[in-house]
Motif scaffolding. Structure first.
Motif, PDB file in Angstrom:
ATOM      1  N   GLY A   1       0.877  -1.099  -0.031  1.00  0.00           N
ATOM      2  CA  GLY A   1      -0.186   0.051   0.001  1.00  0.00           C
ATOM      3  C   GLY A   1       0.754   1.336  -0.103  1.00  0.00           C
ATOM      4  N   ILE A   2       1.345   1.740   1.154  1.00  0.00           N
ATOM      5  CA  ILE A   2       2.115   2.798   1.314  1.00  0.00           C
ATOM      6  C   ILE A   2       3.652   2.287   1.938  1.00  0.00           C
ATOM      7  N   HIS A   3       4.713   2.980   1.426  1.00  0.00           N
ATOM      8  CA  HIS A   3       6.019   2.633   1.778  1.00  0.00           C
ATOM      9  C   HIS A   3       6.625   4.121   2.006  1.00  0.00           C
ATOM     10  N   ILE A   4       7.253   4.109   3.063  1.00  0.00           N
ATOM     11  CA  ILE A   4       7.782   5.580   3.250  1.00  0.00           C
ATOM     12  C   ILE A   4       9.027   5.506   4.209  1.00  0.00           C
ATOM     13  N   GLN A   5      10.252   6.088   3.659  1.00  0.00           N
ATOM     14  CA  GLN A   5      11.523   5.753   4.437  1.00  0.00           C
ATOM     15  C   GLN A   5      12.140   7.316   4.599  1.00  0.00           C
ATOM     16  N   ARG A   6      12.776   7.688   5.665  1.00  0.00           N
ATOM     17  CA  ARG A   6      13.331   8.990   5.891  1.00  0.00           C
ATOM     18  C   ARG A   6      12.365  10.025   5.652  1.00  0.00           C
ATOM     19  N   ALA A   7      11.535  10.008   6.566  1.00  0.00           N
ATOM     20  CA  ALA A   7      10.377  11.120   6.838  1.00  0.00           C
ATOM     21  C   ALA A   7      10.516  11.919   7.960  1.00  0.00           C
ATOM     22  N   ASN A   8      10.054  13.009   7.953  1.00  0.00           N
ATOM     23  CA  ASN A   8      10.272  13.720   9.159  1.00  0.00           C
ATOM     24  C   ASN A   8       8.622  14.440   9.044  1.00  0.00           C
ATOM     25  N   ASP A   9       7.810  14.418  10.329  1.00  0.00           N
ATOM     26  CA  ASP A   9       6.711  15.173  10.429  1.00  0.00           C
ATOM     27  C   ASP A   9       5.535  14.561   9.143  1.00  0.00           C
ATOM     28  N   LEU A  10       4.975  13.300   9.712  1.00  0.00           N
ATOM     29  CA  LEU A  10       4.542  12.573   8.664  1.00  0.00           C
ATOM     30  C   LEU A  10       2.918  12.191   9.353  1.00  0.00           C
ATOM     31  N   HIS A  11       2.015  12.480   8.482  1.00  0.00           N
ATOM     32  CA  HIS A  11       0.789  12.276   9.042  1.00  0.00           C
ATOM     33  C   HIS A  11      -0.255  11.577   7.795  1.00  0.00           C
ATOM     34  N   LEU A  12      -0.760  10.660   8.451  1.00  0.00           N
ATOM     35  CA  LEU A  12      -1.486   9.469   7.505  1.00  0.00           C
ATOM     36  C   LEU A  12      -2.872   9.310   8.226  1.00  0.00           C
ATOM     37  N   GLN A  13      -4.050   9.813   7.657  1.00  0.00           N
ATOM     38  CA  GLN A  13      -5.145   9.643   8.079  1.00  0.00           C
ATOM     39  C   GLN A  13      -6.355   9.178   7.201  1.00  0.00           C
ATOM     40  N   GLN A  14      -7.378   8.513   7.579  1.00  0.00           N
ATOM     41  CA  GLN A  14      -8.570   8.157   6.753  1.00  0.00           C
ATOM     42  C   GLN A  14      -7.848   7.447   5.464  1.00  0.00           C
ATOM     43  N   ILE A  15      -7.008   6.324   5.845  1.00  0.00           N
ATOM     44  CA  ILE A  15      -6.348   5.519   4.647  1.00  0.00           C
ATOM     45  C   ILE A  15      -6.992   4.120   4.596  1.00  0.00           C
ATOM     46  N   SER A  16      -7.728   3.884   3.463  1.00  0.00           N
ATOM     47  CA  SER A  16      -8.195   2.548   3.293  1.00  0.00           C
ATOM     48  C   SER A  16      -7.245   1.637   2.305  1.00  0.00           C
ATOM     49  N   VAL A  17      -6.760   0.561   2.832  1.00  0.00           N
ATOM     50  CA  VAL A  17      -6.157  -0.249   2.038  1.00  0.00           C
ATOM     51  C   VAL A  17      -6.405  -1.775   2.192  1.00  0.00           C
ATOM     52  N   THR A  18      -6.626  -2.156   0.961  1.00  0.00           N
ATOM     53  CA  THR A  18      -7.085  -3.470   0.805  1.00  0.00           C
ATOM     54  C   THR A  18      -6.270  -4.294  -0.219  1.00  0.00           C
ATOM     55  N   GLY A  19      -5.717  -5.388   0.175  1.00  0.00           N
ATOM     56  CA  GLY A  19      -4.601  -6.221  -0.494  1.00  0.00           C
ATOM     57  C   GLY A  19      -5.319  -7.213  -1.275  1.00  0.00           C
ATOM     58  N   ASN A  20      -4.551  -8.123  -1.960  1.00  0.00           N
ATOM     59  CA  ASN A  20      -5.379  -9.285  -2.941  1.00  0.00           C
ATOM     60  C   ASN A  20      -5.597 -10.475  -2.060  1.00  0.00           C
ATOM     61  N   ASP A  21      -6.091 -11.566  -2.759  1.00  0.00           N
ATOM     62  CA  ASP A  21      -6.377 -12.675  -2.188  1.00  0.00           C
ATOM     63  C   ASP A  21      -5.441 -13.671  -2.035  1.00  0.00           C
ATOM     64  N   ALA A  22      -4.165 -13.470  -2.273  1.00  0.00           N
ATOM     65  CA  ALA A  22      -3.186 -14.347  -2.101  1.00  0.00           C
ATOM     66  C   ALA A  22      -2.947 -14.495  -0.465  1.00  0.00           C
ATOM     67  N   HIS A  23      -2.047 -15.538  -0.183  1.00  0.00           N
ATOM     68  CA  HIS A  23      -1.566 -15.773   1.286  1.00  0.00           C
ATOM     69  C   HIS A  23      -0.921 -14.955   1.705  1.00  0.00           C
ATOM     70  N   TYR A  24      -1.047 -14.330   3.006  1.00  0.00           N
ATOM     71  CA  TYR A  24      -0.487 -13.288   3.671  1.00  0.00           C
ATOM     72  C   TYR A  24       1.131 -13.346   3.344  1.00  0.00           C
ATOM     73  N   SER A  25       1.744 -14.372   3.300  1.00  0.00           N
ATOM     74  CA  SER A  25       3.118 -14.856   3.175  1.00  0.00           C
ATOM     75  C   SER A  25       3.539 -14.121   1.788  1.00  0.00           C
ATOM     76  N   GLU A  26       2.711 -13.986   0.755  1.00  0.00           N
ATOM     77  CA  GLU A  26       2.936 -13.599  -0.435  1.00  0.00           C
ATOM     78  C   GLU A  26       2.605 -12.078  -0.668  1.00  0.00           C
ATOM     79  N   LYS A  27       2.408 -11.355   0.322  1.00  0.00           N
ATOM     80  CA  LYS A  27       1.957  -9.971   0.044  1.00  0.00           C
ATOM     81  C   LYS A  27       2.994  -9.238   0.710  1.00  0.00           C
ATOM     82  N   GLY A  28       2.793  -7.676   0.627  1.00  0.00           N
ATOM     83  CA  GLY A  28       3.405  -6.813   1.045  1.00  0.00           C
ATOM     84  C   GLY A  28       2.519  -6.253   2.186  1.00  0.00           C
TER      85      GLY A  28
END
Length: 202
Positions: A105-132
């Motif tokens: 869904g969302i991948h963030i690195q080396r951030a300062n002052d980060l605000h995430l709100q009202q985010i909806s993330v739905t993955g796929n139907d694979a086994h969780y070991s095959e997901k991010g």
């Protein structure tokens, strides 16, 4: 290669981002836009009701690099790969986003002052070991994640090497770990809901 289509207009998102002045508010008309888009300046990117960005290939639908004071608001992002990737950013706000059918869904690195709100993330139907992960944040400071719902991913919210993080009023379900914290200090986790995961909070 960059392509873009919309059933509502011929609005060229990447061109508009490129030509916008620092601090501009860019309204994307309702429509379906195919492509991979990049932000490298201070800008607000806001969708109307029914604005959808559809990624091509495995590259991020929206990449944010080396920018300050960026806001992304009220968009749907659809991709088999990664929806949003942000690196070396300060003052980033992501709000009212619907991310679906993703590997990451969302991948963030080396951030300062980060605000995430009202985010909806739905993955796929694979086994969780095959997901991010739904939301993953690395090597950052002053982070807030709230009022979001994540499902069908590996870890709902993954936090690594973060200083000062507040995670409140989120729901994670049908995943491996609801929330997963590694090497993190000054973390506050309150009023979250975990349903049908292997583990709620790790």
């Amino acid at each position: 290669l960059f392509t873009e289509t919309s059933y509502a207009s011929e609005f060229d998102i990447q061109k508009e981002i490129h030509t916008a002045e620092e601090g501009a508010v860019l309204i994307i008309p309702a429509g379906r836009y195919e492509g991979n888009f990049t932000i490298t300046k201070s800008i607000t990117l806001k969708g109307e009701s029914g604005t959808e960005l559809v990624g091509i290939g495995t590259e991020a639908v929206l990449q944010i690099e080396g920018a300050q004071a960026v806001m992304v608001d009220n968009l749907t992002l659809t991709t088999k790969g990664r929806a949003i990737v942000a690196s070396d950013v300060e003052g980033l706000t992501l709000s009212r986003l619907k991310i679906k059918d993703v590997h990451n869904g969302i991948h963030i690195q080396r951030a300062n002052d980060l605000h995430l709100q009202q985010i909806s993330v739905t993955g796929n139907d694979a086994h969780y070991s095959e997901k991010g992960n739904g939301i993953a944040i690395f090597k950052s400071k002053n982070v807030e994640v709230k009022d979001s719902e994540i499902q069908q991913v590996q870890d709902g919210i993954y936090i690594e090497e973060v200083e000062r993080v507040k995670v409140t009023n989120n729901t994670v379900k049908n995943s491996r770990y609801g929330m997963h914290f590694m090497y993190t200090s000054d973390a506050e986790v309150r009023n979250n809901v975990y349903l049908h995961n292997v583990t709620g909070l790790m």
